[in-house]
Design a protein around this motif. Structure first.
Motif, short mmCIF file in Angstrom:
data_model
loop_
_atom_site.label_atom_id
_atom_site.label_comp_id
_atom_site.label_asym_id
_atom_site.label_seq_id
_atom_site.Cartn_x
_atom_site.Cartn_y
_atom_site.Cartn_z
N LYS A 111 0.80 -1.23 0.00
CA LYS A 111 0.00 0.00 0.00
C LYS A 111 0.82 1.28 0.00
N GLU A 112 2.15 1.15 0.04
CA GLU A 112 3.01 2.34 0.06
C GLU A 112 3.46 2.67 -1.35
N TRP A 113 2.98 3.78 -1.88
CA TRP A 113 3.40 4.23 -3.20
C TRP A 113 3.79 5.70 -3.10
N PRO A 114 4.78 6.13 -3.89
CA PRO A 114 5.24 7.52 -3.76
C PRO A 114 4.13 8.52 -4.06
N THR A 115 4.07 9.58 -3.22
CA THR A 115 3.08 10.64 -3.43
C THR A 115 3.80 11.99 -3.51
N VAL A 116 3.07 12.97 -4.01
CA VAL A 116 3.62 14.31 -4.22
C VAL A 116 2.60 15.32 -3.69
#
Ligand code: FMN
Length: 201
Positions: free
Chosen positions: A71-76
């Motif tokens: 569930k951890e994906w890069p965000t901005v």
């Protein structure tokens, strides 16, 4: 019929921690409805911070990953929005909850679009990506579906994977198929257990 966009919805809690979940957003004129089944972290977050970002992405690793514990994906960060977007979003809409219709099971959050932006070009349709989307939906409903239906759908979807998948699509497909296998194994074990009890009982 109502039009539904299959998106990755980002929300935050009061501490600002991000939650990422695949959700279909339902069109209603110029607005979009987010309808998470209870219980749901997205639902909790929307109650606390009534904003969401609908991320439009064709990165099927995110769809498959979210359903298989990744569930951890890069965000901005998004300007003037408490909720970040997915880094891999081709585009996004910032949604603000304007009203909630709560039927107890699947509260409907009517949202208006606050802003939208594009980050990368859409590079065309792909059958394997579409097949992974279908398998992702199937995996999210495994507990409700008869085994024959699961097997028949997978047999059909496999054709698109074999003909058109790249490495990322093969990876996403295999994450989801592992989940299907775990489900089948658990069902088989339960079946054997019942036979065992019948034999001795
Ligand atoms: C393409 C796709 C669309 C989905 N749409 C919904 C939806 O509209 N409502 C819902 O409750 N779950 C939907 N799901 C299942 C959720 O992603 C899953 O239950 C998720 O864990 C939501 O719970 P959470 O907010 O606690 O993470 C969808 C799954 C996929 C793959």
């Amino acid at each position: 019929m109502t039009y539904i966009r299959e998106t990755i919805v980002t929300t935050v809690d009061t501490n600002g921690s991000v939650h990422i979940a695949p959700l279909g957003i339902i069109q209603q004129d110029d607005n979009w409805i987010i309808a998470p089944f209870r219980p749901s972290k997205t639902l909790e977050n929307l109650a606390a911070i009534p904003y969401a970002v609908a991320n439009y992405t064709d990165d099927m690793l995110v769809f498959a990953g979210c359903l298989t514990g990744r569930k951890e994906w890069p965000t901005v960060a998004v300007k003037n929005c408490p909720v970040p977007r997915l880094e891999s979003a081709l585009s996004h809409s910032v949604l603000k909850v304007v009203s909630v219709k709560d039927d107890g099971l699947r509260p409907q959050h009517l949202c208006k679009v606050v802003s939208e932006a594009t980050h990368a070009p859409f590079t065309g349709l792909n059958r394997a990506k579409a097949a992974i989307l279908e398998l992702a939906i199937l995996v999210s409903r495994l507990h409700m579906l008869p085994p024959e239906k699961i097997d028949a759908e997978i047999a059909f979807l496999t054709i698109a994977i074999e003909k058109t998948a790249g490495p990322d699509e093969q990876q996403a497909w295999s994450w989801l198929m592992q989940r299907v296998k775990d489900h089948r194994d658990a069902a088989d074990a339960k079946g054997k257990d019942v036979v065992h009890h019948d034999h001795h009982g």
